[in-house]
Design an enzyme around this catalytic site. Sequence first.
Site, PDB file in Angstrom:
ATOM      1  N   GLY A  45      -2.868 -29.352  51.235  1.00 30.72           N
ATOM      2  CA  GLY A  45      -3.576 -29.456  49.926  1.00 30.72           C
ATOM      3  C   GLY A  45      -4.571 -28.166  49.808  1.00 30.72           C
ATOM      4  O   GLY A  45      -4.880 -27.635  48.823  1.00 30.72           O
ATOM      5  N   ASP A 101      -9.293 -29.893  50.578  1.00 28.69           N
ATOM      6  CA  ASP A 101      -9.089 -29.690  49.053  1.00 28.69           C
ATOM      7  C   ASP A 101     -10.043 -30.802  48.286  1.00 28.69           C
ATOM      8  O   ASP A 101     -10.798 -30.575  47.382  1.00 28.69           O
ATOM      9  CB  ASP A 101      -7.798 -29.860  48.627  1.00 28.69           C
ATOM     10  CG  ASP A 101      -7.068 -31.309  48.959  1.00 28.69           C
ATOM     11  OD1 ASP A 101      -7.508 -32.055  49.966  1.00 28.69           O
ATOM     12  OD2 ASP A 101      -5.836 -31.339  48.531  1.00 28.69           O
ATOM     13  N   ASP A 104     -12.463 -37.664  48.605  1.00 34.83           N
ATOM     14  CA  ASP A 104     -11.971 -38.979  47.800  1.00 34.83           C
ATOM     15  C   ASP A 104     -12.598 -39.986  48.537  1.00 34.83           C
ATOM     16  O   ASP A 104     -13.815 -40.334  48.597  1.00 34.83           O
ATOM     17  CB  ASP A 104     -10.499 -38.873  47.218  1.00 34.83           C
ATOM     18  CG  ASP A 104     -10.202 -39.805  46.303  1.00 34.83           C
ATOM     19  OD1 ASP A 104     -11.234 -40.786  45.999  1.00 34.83           O
ATOM     20  OD2 ASP A 104      -9.202 -39.737  45.805  1.00 34.83           O
ATOM     21  N   LYS A 132     -15.653 -36.451  44.962  1.00 29.79           N
ATOM     22  CA  LYS A 132     -15.532 -37.570  44.098  1.00 29.79           C
ATOM     23  C   LYS A 132     -16.791 -38.377  44.377  1.00 29.79           C
ATOM     24  O   LYS A 132     -16.424 -39.552  45.177  1.00 29.79           O
ATOM     25  CB  LYS A 132     -14.200 -38.344  43.915  1.00 29.79           C
ATOM     26  CG  LYS A 132     -12.906 -37.575  43.283  1.00 29.79           C
ATOM     27  CD  LYS A 132     -11.870 -38.677  43.107  1.00 29.79           C
ATOM     28  CE  LYS A 132     -10.758 -37.759  42.395  1.00 29.79           C
ATOM     29  NZ  LYS A 132      -9.502 -38.716  42.246  1.00 29.79           N
ATOM     30  N   PHE A 153      -7.371 -38.687  38.511  1.00 25.85           N
ATOM     31  CA  PHE A 153      -6.158 -38.255  39.380  1.00 25.85           C
ATOM     32  C   PHE A 153      -5.932 -36.740  38.925  1.00 25.85           C
ATOM     33  O   PHE A 153      -5.338 -36.285  37.960  1.00 25.85           O
ATOM     34  CB  PHE A 153      -4.676 -38.875  39.132  1.00 25.85           C
ATOM     35  CG  PHE A 153      -3.705 -38.553  40.153  1.00 25.85           C
ATOM     36  CD1 PHE A 153      -3.853 -39.359  41.294  1.00 25.85           C
ATOM     37  CD2 PHE A 153      -3.049 -37.541  39.966  1.00 25.85           C
ATOM     38  CE1 PHE A 153      -2.856 -39.017  42.328  1.00 25.85           C
ATOM     39  CE2 PHE A 153      -2.233 -37.348  41.064  1.00 25.85           C
ATOM     40  CZ  PHE A 153      -1.967 -38.030  42.224  1.00 25.85           C
ATOM     41  N   VAL A 154      -6.533 -35.711  39.955  1.00 28.99           N
ATOM     42  CA  VAL A 154      -6.573 -34.391  39.751  1.00 28.99           C
ATOM     43  C   VAL A 154      -5.482 -33.684  40.362  1.00 28.99           C
ATOM     44  O   VAL A 154      -4.805 -33.981  41.465  1.00 28.99           O
ATOM     45  CB  VAL A 154      -7.770 -33.585  40.043  1.00 28.99           C
ATOM     46  CG1 VAL A 154      -8.665 -34.089  38.935  1.00 28.99           C
ATOM     47  CG2 VAL A 154      -8.052 -34.131  41.287  1.00 28.99           C
ATOM     48  N   ASP A 160      -1.839 -31.925  44.655  1.00 30.10           N
ATOM     49  CA  ASP A 160      -0.680 -32.349  44.189  1.00 30.10           C
ATOM     50  C   ASP A 160      -0.216 -33.675  43.927  1.00 30.10           C
ATOM     51  O   ASP A 160      -1.131 -34.546  44.122  1.00 30.10           O
ATOM     52  CB  ASP A 160       0.543 -31.996  45.613  1.00 30.10           C
ATOM     53  CG  ASP A 160       0.357 -32.983  46.442  1.00 30.10           C
ATOM     54  OD1 ASP A 160       1.447 -33.666  46.743  1.00 30.10           O
ATOM     55  OD2 ASP A 160      -0.562 -33.261  47.086  1.00 30.10           O
ATOM     56  N   ARG A 166       0.993 -28.089  42.938  1.00 34.07           N
ATOM     57  CA  ARG A 166      -0.070 -27.130  43.930  1.00 34.07           C
ATOM     58  C   ARG A 166      -0.138 -25.694  43.220  1.00 34.07           C
ATOM     59  O   ARG A 166      -1.201 -24.991  43.508  1.00 34.07           O
ATOM     60  CB  ARG A 166       0.578 -27.007  45.047  1.00 34.07           C
ATOM     61  CG  ARG A 166       0.613 -28.552  45.883  1.00 34.07           C
ATOM     62  CD  ARG A 166       1.000 -28.330  47.566  1.00 34.07           C
ATOM     63  NE  ARG A 166       1.225 -29.418  48.062  1.00 34.07           N
ATOM     64  CZ  ARG A 166       0.402 -30.326  48.679  1.00 34.07           C
ATOM     65  NH1 ARG A 166      -1.032 -30.221  48.428  1.00 34.07           N
ATOM     66  NH2 ARG A 166       0.704 -31.463  49.334  1.00 34.07           N
TER      67      ARG A 166
END
Length: 180
Positions: A45, A101, A104, A132, A153-154, A160, A166
């Site tokens: 990521g 990346d 979360d 987040k 959801f990004v 991805d 990506r």
Amino acid sequence: MEHDLAEILIPRERIQRRVEELAAEVAAHYQNRTNDLVIVPVLTGSIIFVADLIRHLPFKMRIGLMTVSRYRGATTEGGQPQILRDLSVDIAKRDVLVVDDILDTGNTLRFVRQALEQKNPASLRVCTLLRKPARAPKDLHADFVGFDVEDKFVVGYGLDYNDMYRNWPDIGVLRPELYR
């Protein structure tokens, strides 16, 4: 790909400006170091983010590749983190900057930190493109953060869904009907 997005959360121009700012923060922090610096991107990521970030760092560094995954196939629910490819560089007595990346739930980052701490680095810091705050554990600190984002959801800019999106240059919110 654009039609799969509910919205563009962070446009590419804003991402590039913030990556340059983050690189300046990282450079200021490490400018007087006495140890070698090893950048450890958490693949896959972070690949686009780390490539852009290191282009703006004004000093020599090593890159230690490590592949960690929690997601398998078309899922948004992470499992237990696994090291798919262990670190390729000796980090003992070296300064280490982990580049990820997204922060979360913190499960992957906590797992990576624990694995790297066992290798006796001189220091261990974390740089993450996204965080987040609603989900990130309060006890898991990121030293350098690009953007705080809502719990959506990004995808894009390395992030991805099912190994897709990506290469999208912006960070966007994936339409829910595509992953539910």
